[in-house]
Design an enzyme around this catalytic site. Structure first.
Site, PDB file in Angstrom:
ATOM      1  N   SER A 182      -6.611   8.745  36.095  1.00 43.57           N
ATOM      2  CA  SER A 182      -6.017   7.610  35.388  1.00 43.57           C
ATOM      3  C   SER A 182      -4.620   7.352  35.933  1.00 43.57           C
ATOM      4  O   SER A 182      -4.003   8.240  36.534  1.00 43.57           O
ATOM      5  CB  SER A 182      -5.928   7.927  33.890  1.00 43.57           C
ATOM      6  OG  SER A 182      -5.141   6.980  33.201  1.00 43.57           O
ATOM      7  N   TYR A 195      -3.029  13.477  27.018  1.00 45.04           N
ATOM      8  CA  TYR A 195      -3.905  12.814  27.992  1.00 45.04           C
ATOM      9  C   TYR A 195      -3.271  12.830  29.382  1.00 45.04           C
ATOM     10  O   TYR A 195      -3.916  13.184  30.378  1.00 45.04           O
ATOM     11  CB  TYR A 195      -4.163  11.382  27.537  1.00 45.04           C
ATOM     12  CG  TYR A 195      -5.178  10.634  28.366  1.00 45.04           C
ATOM     13  CD1 TYR A 195      -6.540  10.898  28.246  1.00 45.04           C
ATOM     14  CD2 TYR A 195      -4.777   9.650  29.261  1.00 45.04           C
ATOM     15  CE1 TYR A 195      -7.476  10.206  28.993  1.00 45.04           C
ATOM     16  CE2 TYR A 195      -5.698   8.955  30.017  1.00 45.04           C
ATOM     17  CZ  TYR A 195      -7.042   9.235  29.878  1.00 45.04           C
ATOM     18  OH  TYR A 195      -7.966   8.545  30.637  1.00 45.04           O
TER      19      TYR A 195
END
Length: 325
Positions: A182, A195
Protein backbone atom coordinates in the site's frame (compact mmCIF):
# COMPACT_ATOMS: atom_id res chain seq x y z
CA UNK A 1 52.14 -5.53 7.29
CA UNK A 2 49.60 -2.88 8.28
CA UNK A 3 50.64 -0.65 5.35
CA UNK A 4 50.33 -3.55 2.90
CA UNK A 5 46.90 -4.43 4.26
CA UNK A 6 45.78 -0.83 3.95
CA UNK A 7 47.01 -0.60 0.35
CA UNK A 8 45.34 -3.90 -0.53
CA UNK A 9 42.07 -2.68 1.01
CA UNK A 10 42.27 0.56 -0.98
CA UNK A 11 42.91 -1.31 -4.24
CA UNK A 12 39.96 -3.61 -3.58
CA UNK A 13 37.77 -0.63 -2.70
CA UNK A 14 38.70 1.19 -5.93
CA UNK A 15 38.03 -1.93 -8.02
CA UNK A 16 34.62 -2.36 -6.40
CA UNK A 17 33.80 1.31 -6.98
CA UNK A 18 34.59 1.00 -10.70
CA UNK A 19 32.51 -2.18 -10.91
CA UNK A 20 29.60 -0.41 -9.23
CA UNK A 21 30.09 2.53 -11.59
CA UNK A 22 29.82 0.30 -14.66
CA UNK A 23 26.76 -1.51 -13.31
CA UNK A 24 25.22 1.83 -12.36
CA UNK A 25 25.58 3.22 -15.88
CA UNK A 26 23.97 0.09 -17.32
CA UNK A 27 21.03 0.11 -14.91
CA UNK A 28 20.42 3.86 -15.23
CA UNK A 29 20.48 3.55 -19.02
CA UNK A 30 17.73 0.94 -19.02
CA UNK A 31 15.74 2.74 -16.34
CA UNK A 32 15.73 5.81 -18.61
CA UNK A 33 15.05 3.75 -21.73
CA UNK A 34 11.97 2.16 -20.16
CA UNK A 35 10.40 5.61 -20.03
CA UNK A 36 10.15 5.47 -23.83
CA UNK A 37 10.08 1.76 -24.76
CA UNK A 38 8.07 -1.13 -23.40
CA UNK A 39 9.76 -3.70 -21.21
CA UNK A 40 10.01 -7.26 -22.45
CA UNK A 41 6.94 -9.14 -21.26
CA UNK A 42 6.61 -12.80 -20.34
CA UNK A 43 3.49 -14.81 -21.01
CA UNK A 44 1.62 -16.04 -17.93
CA UNK A 45 -0.15 -19.14 -19.22
CA UNK A 46 -0.55 -22.76 -18.09
CA UNK A 47 0.80 -21.91 -14.64
CA UNK A 48 -0.44 -22.96 -11.21
CA UNK A 49 -1.19 -19.68 -9.48
CA UNK A 50 -2.02 -19.29 -5.79
CA UNK A 51 -3.89 -16.16 -4.73
CA UNK A 52 -4.91 -15.26 -1.18
CA UNK A 53 -7.98 -13.16 -0.43
CA UNK A 54 -9.94 -14.33 -3.49
CA UNK A 55 -13.34 -13.99 -1.81
CA UNK A 56 -13.63 -10.38 -2.95
CA UNK A 57 -11.81 -7.27 -4.14
CA UNK A 58 -8.45 -7.40 -5.87
CA UNK A 59 -7.93 -11.07 -5.04
CA UNK A 60 -11.12 -12.07 -6.83
CA UNK A 61 -10.40 -9.79 -9.78
CA UNK A 62 -6.91 -11.26 -10.24
CA UNK A 63 -8.22 -14.81 -9.95
CA UNK A 64 -10.81 -14.30 -12.69
CA UNK A 65 -8.42 -12.49 -15.04
CA UNK A 66 -5.52 -14.91 -14.62
CA UNK A 67 -7.85 -17.88 -15.09
CA UNK A 68 -9.05 -16.35 -18.36
CA UNK A 69 -5.40 -16.29 -19.49
CA UNK A 70 -5.26 -20.09 -19.31
CA UNK A 71 -3.90 -20.65 -15.80
CA UNK A 72 -5.03 -22.90 -12.98
CA UNK A 73 -6.00 -20.76 -10.00
CA UNK A 74 -5.73 -21.87 -6.39
CA UNK A 75 -8.20 -19.60 -4.60
CA UNK A 76 -7.55 -19.04 -0.89
CA UNK A 77 -9.81 -17.21 1.54
CA UNK A 78 -11.07 -17.72 5.07
CA UNK A 79 -14.56 -16.73 3.88
CA UNK A 80 -15.46 -20.11 2.42
CA UNK A 81 -18.76 -19.18 0.78
CA UNK A 82 -17.36 -16.09 -0.95
CA UNK A 83 -14.36 -18.11 -2.10
CA UNK A 84 -16.58 -20.86 -3.52
CA UNK A 85 -18.49 -18.21 -5.46
CA UNK A 86 -15.25 -17.02 -7.06
CA UNK A 87 -14.36 -20.60 -8.02
CA UNK A 88 -17.85 -21.13 -9.49
CA UNK A 89 -17.56 -18.00 -11.61
CA UNK A 90 -14.20 -19.11 -12.97
CA UNK A 91 -15.36 -22.66 -13.75
CA UNK A 92 -18.62 -21.47 -15.33
CA UNK A 93 -16.62 -19.24 -17.67
CA UNK A 94 -14.50 -22.20 -18.77
CA UNK A 95 -11.51 -21.64 -16.47
CA UNK A 96 -9.71 -23.91 -14.01
CA UNK A 97 -9.86 -23.17 -10.29
CA UNK A 98 -9.61 -24.91 -6.93
CA UNK A 99 -10.90 -23.32 -3.75
CA UNK A 100 -9.54 -23.78 -0.22
CA UNK A 101 -10.74 -22.28 3.03
CA UNK A 102 -7.60 -21.38 4.97
CA UNK A 103 -6.47 -18.93 7.61
CA UNK A 104 -3.14 -18.00 6.05
CA UNK A 105 -2.12 -16.22 9.25
CA UNK A 106 -1.73 -19.65 10.84
CA UNK A 107 1.51 -21.42 9.92
CA UNK A 108 0.17 -24.95 10.45
CA UNK A 109 -2.81 -24.22 8.24
CA UNK A 110 -0.53 -22.99 5.46
CA UNK A 111 1.64 -26.12 5.70
CA UNK A 112 -1.47 -28.32 5.42
CA UNK A 113 -2.68 -26.18 2.53
CA UNK A 114 0.61 -26.76 0.73
CA UNK A 115 0.30 -30.52 1.16
CA UNK A 116 -3.24 -30.42 -0.19
CA UNK A 117 -2.44 -28.25 -3.21
CA UNK A 118 0.53 -30.46 -4.10
CA UNK A 119 -1.79 -33.46 -4.16
CA UNK A 120 -4.65 -31.74 -5.99
CA UNK A 121 -2.91 -29.38 -8.42
CA UNK A 122 0.87 -29.75 -8.26
CA UNK A 123 3.66 -27.28 -7.60
CA UNK A 124 2.84 -23.58 -7.57
CA UNK A 125 4.88 -21.23 -9.78
CA UNK A 126 3.13 -17.92 -9.03
CA UNK A 127 1.98 -16.57 -5.67
CA UNK A 128 -0.10 -13.43 -5.11
CA UNK A 129 -0.20 -12.27 -1.48
CA UNK A 130 -3.38 -10.21 -1.50
CA UNK A 131 -5.26 -10.91 1.75
CA UNK A 132 -5.22 -8.22 4.42
CA UNK A 133 -7.15 -6.26 7.03
CA UNK A 134 -7.42 -2.67 8.27
CA UNK A 135 -8.72 -1.39 11.62
CA UNK A 136 -8.87 2.34 10.81
CA UNK A 137 -8.47 3.38 14.46
CA UNK A 138 -6.37 5.96 16.24
CA UNK A 139 -3.32 4.49 17.98
CA UNK A 140 -4.75 5.10 21.44
CA UNK A 141 -7.93 3.21 20.52
CA UNK A 142 -6.20 0.11 19.17
CA UNK A 143 -6.69 -3.00 21.26
CA UNK A 144 -4.14 -5.81 21.51
CA UNK A 145 -6.55 -7.91 19.42
CA UNK A 146 -6.64 -5.23 16.69
CA UNK A 147 -2.86 -5.02 16.52
CA UNK A 148 -2.36 -8.78 16.56
CA UNK A 149 -4.91 -9.31 13.78
CA UNK A 150 -3.27 -6.64 11.60
CA UNK A 151 0.22 -8.06 12.03
CA UNK A 152 -0.92 -11.69 11.70
CA UNK A 153 -2.80 -11.17 8.43
CA UNK A 154 -0.76 -8.39 6.81
CA UNK A 155 2.72 -9.60 7.76
CA UNK A 156 2.93 -13.13 9.14
CA UNK A 157 0.60 -14.52 6.47
CA UNK A 158 3.00 -13.19 3.82
CA UNK A 159 5.86 -14.90 5.64
CA UNK A 160 4.09 -18.27 5.89
CA UNK A 161 2.69 -18.38 2.35
CA UNK A 162 5.86 -17.12 0.66
CA UNK A 163 8.23 -19.29 2.68
CA UNK A 164 6.14 -22.42 2.13
CA UNK A 165 5.38 -22.09 -1.57
CA UNK A 166 8.80 -20.67 -2.46
CA UNK A 167 10.05 -24.25 -2.14
CA UNK A 168 7.83 -25.21 -5.08
CA UNK A 169 9.51 -22.52 -7.16
CA UNK A 170 12.97 -23.67 -6.14
CA UNK A 171 12.14 -27.17 -7.35
CA UNK A 172 10.55 -25.87 -10.57
CA UNK A 173 13.53 -23.62 -11.23
CA UNK A 174 11.47 -20.45 -11.69
CA UNK A 175 8.61 -18.49 -10.16
CA UNK A 176 7.18 -15.12 -9.22
CA UNK A 177 5.94 -13.77 -5.88
CA UNK A 178 3.69 -10.71 -5.93
CA UNK A 179 2.73 -8.93 -2.72
CA UNK A 180 0.09 -6.23 -2.46
CA UNK A 181 1.29 -3.58 -0.06
CA UNK A 182 0.00 0.00 0.00
CA UNK A 183 1.06 3.63 -0.23
CA UNK A 184 0.65 3.37 3.55
CA UNK A 185 3.82 1.26 3.36
CA UNK A 186 5.60 4.32 1.98
CA UNK A 187 4.00 7.12 4.03
CA UNK A 188 2.69 7.00 7.58
CA UNK A 189 -0.79 8.40 8.20
CA UNK A 190 -3.29 9.14 10.96
CA UNK A 191 -5.62 6.25 11.88
CA UNK A 192 -3.33 3.87 10.00
CA UNK A 193 -0.54 3.37 12.54
CA UNK A 194 -0.92 -0.41 12.80
CA UNK A 195 -1.71 -0.74 9.10
CA UNK A 196 1.28 1.38 8.00
CA UNK A 197 3.50 -0.56 10.38
CA UNK A 198 2.45 -3.84 8.77
CA UNK A 199 2.97 -2.50 5.26
CA UNK A 200 6.38 -1.01 6.02
CA UNK A 201 7.28 -4.45 7.41
CA UNK A 202 6.15 -6.21 4.25
CA UNK A 203 8.22 -3.81 2.14
CA UNK A 204 11.33 -4.80 4.11
CA UNK A 205 10.42 -8.47 4.01
CA UNK A 206 10.14 -8.60 0.23
CA UNK A 207 13.21 -6.43 -0.44
CA UNK A 208 15.49 -8.49 1.82
CA UNK A 209 14.13 -11.78 0.48
CA UNK A 210 14.60 -10.60 -3.11
CA UNK A 211 18.26 -9.89 -2.38
CA UNK A 212 18.69 -13.37 -0.85
CA UNK A 213 17.22 -15.00 -3.96
CA UNK A 214 19.37 -12.84 -6.25
CA UNK A 215 22.49 -13.84 -4.28
CA UNK A 216 21.55 -17.49 -4.90
CA UNK A 217 21.15 -16.76 -8.65
CA UNK A 218 17.67 -18.25 -8.63
CA UNK A 219 15.32 -17.14 -11.47
CA UNK A 220 12.52 -16.19 -9.09
CA UNK A 221 11.04 -12.72 -9.45
CA UNK A 222 9.37 -10.44 -6.90
CA UNK A 223 6.89 -7.63 -7.41
CA UNK A 224 5.72 -5.25 -4.69
CA UNK A 225 2.51 -3.33 -5.47
CA UNK A 226 1.68 -0.14 -3.56
CA UNK A 227 -1.77 1.17 -4.52
CA UNK A 228 -3.72 4.09 -3.12
CA UNK A 229 -7.21 3.40 -1.74
CA UNK A 230 -9.33 1.12 -3.92
CA UNK A 231 -13.11 1.08 -4.32
CA UNK A 232 -13.83 -2.34 -2.87
CA UNK A 233 -15.47 -1.53 0.47
CA UNK A 234 -12.41 -2.25 2.57
CA UNK A 235 -11.82 1.50 2.91
CA UNK A 236 -15.47 2.53 2.77
CA UNK A 237 -15.92 6.19 3.73
CA UNK A 238 -12.43 7.29 2.67
CA UNK A 239 -12.46 10.50 0.61
CA UNK A 240 -9.48 11.85 -1.32
CA UNK A 241 -8.61 15.53 -0.86
CA UNK A 242 -7.32 15.75 -4.44
CA UNK A 243 -9.46 13.26 -6.42
CA UNK A 244 -8.05 14.38 -9.76
CA UNK A 245 -4.42 13.76 -8.75
CA UNK A 246 -5.03 11.03 -6.14
CA UNK A 247 -8.24 9.28 -7.24
CA UNK A 248 -9.86 6.34 -5.54
CA UNK A 249 -8.76 3.44 -7.74
CA UNK A 250 -11.02 1.06 -9.64
CA UNK A 251 -10.56 -2.65 -8.91
CA UNK A 252 -10.45 -3.70 -12.56
CA UNK A 253 -7.85 -1.08 -13.47
CA UNK A 254 -5.64 -2.06 -10.54
CA UNK A 255 -5.91 -5.75 -11.46
CA UNK A 256 -4.82 -5.01 -15.03
CA UNK A 257 -1.84 -2.96 -13.81
CA UNK A 258 -0.75 -5.70 -11.40
CA UNK A 259 -0.79 -8.37 -14.12
CA UNK A 260 1.08 -6.03 -16.49
CA UNK A 261 3.73 -5.41 -13.82
CA UNK A 262 4.20 -9.14 -13.22
CA UNK A 263 4.49 -9.80 -16.94
CA UNK A 264 7.25 -7.18 -17.11
CA UNK A 265 9.02 -8.41 -13.92
CA UNK A 266 8.73 -4.97 -12.35
CA UNK A 267 10.04 -4.83 -8.79
CA UNK A 268 7.99 -1.95 -7.35
CA UNK A 269 4.73 -0.49 -8.61
CA UNK A 270 3.06 2.58 -7.09
CA UNK A 271 -0.45 3.72 -8.06
CA UNK A 272 -1.19 6.46 -8.98
CA UNK A 273 2.14 7.70 -10.35
CA UNK A 274 2.07 10.96 -8.37
CA UNK A 275 3.28 8.99 -5.35
CA UNK A 276 6.58 8.31 -7.09
CA UNK A 277 7.25 12.06 -6.97
CA UNK A 278 6.09 12.30 -3.36
CA UNK A 279 8.51 9.46 -2.49
CA UNK A 280 11.34 11.43 -4.10
CA UNK A 281 10.30 14.59 -2.26
CA UNK A 282 10.16 12.71 1.04
CA UNK A 283 13.66 11.29 0.51
CA UNK A 284 15.25 14.74 0.09
CA UNK A 285 13.20 16.99 2.35
CA UNK A 286 13.81 17.70 6.06
CA UNK A 287 12.04 15.31 8.43
CA UNK A 288 9.65 17.91 9.82
CA UNK A 289 8.70 19.01 6.31
CA UNK A 290 7.37 15.51 5.58
CA UNK A 291 4.59 16.23 8.08
CA UNK A 292 3.45 19.23 6.04
CA UNK A 293 3.74 17.28 2.78
CA UNK A 294 1.41 14.63 4.16
CA UNK A 295 -0.93 17.31 5.44
CA UNK A 296 -0.97 18.97 2.03
CA UNK A 297 -1.68 15.67 0.25
CA UNK A 298 -4.67 15.06 2.51
CA UNK A 299 -3.45 11.75 3.92
CA UNK A 300 -4.02 12.99 7.49
CA UNK A 301 -7.73 13.55 6.86
CA UNK A 302 -8.44 10.78 4.38
CA UNK A 303 -9.53 8.36 7.13
CA UNK A 304 -11.74 10.94 8.89
CA UNK A 305 -14.99 9.38 7.67
CA UNK A 306 -13.73 5.80 7.39
CA UNK A 307 -16.36 3.15 8.15
CA UNK A 308 -15.00 0.03 6.42
CA UNK A 309 -17.17 -2.81 5.23
CA UNK A 310 -20.57 -3.21 6.93
CA UNK A 311 -19.39 -6.57 8.30
CA UNK A 312 -16.07 -5.18 9.54
CA UNK A 313 -16.73 -6.04 13.18
CA UNK A 314 -17.39 -9.63 12.29
CA UNK A 315 -14.39 -9.60 9.98
CA UNK A 316 -12.07 -8.39 12.71
CA UNK A 317 -12.87 -11.38 14.87
CA UNK A 318 -13.65 -14.12 12.37
CA UNK A 319 -12.63 -13.37 8.82
CA UNK A 320 -9.67 -12.30 6.77
CA UNK A 321 -10.82 -9.81 4.19
CA UNK A 322 -9.35 -9.23 0.76
CA UNK A 323 -6.46 -6.80 0.67
CA UNK A 324 -6.98 -3.83 -1.60
CA UNK A 325 -4.70 -0.97 -0.53
Amino acid sequence: MCVKSFIAACVTFIKDVFTLYKVGIYEWFWAFAYLFVNRNSKVICNENILITGTGSGIGKDLAIKLAAMGNTIICIDINDEANKQTVREIVQSGGRAHGYCCNVADHENVVKLHEQTLADVGKVSYVFNVAGVVSGKLFRDLTPADIKLTMDVNVLAVFWVTQTFLEDMRELGYGHVTTISSVAGLFGSIKLVDYSCSKFAVMGLVEALRFEIMAENLPIEFTMVNPYFIKTGMFEGVVSKWPYFMPMLETGWVGDKIIEAVEQNRVIVVMPRIFYYLMLTKAFCPDRLSYHINKFSGTFDVMQYFTGRPDSKEADSNTEKSKDS
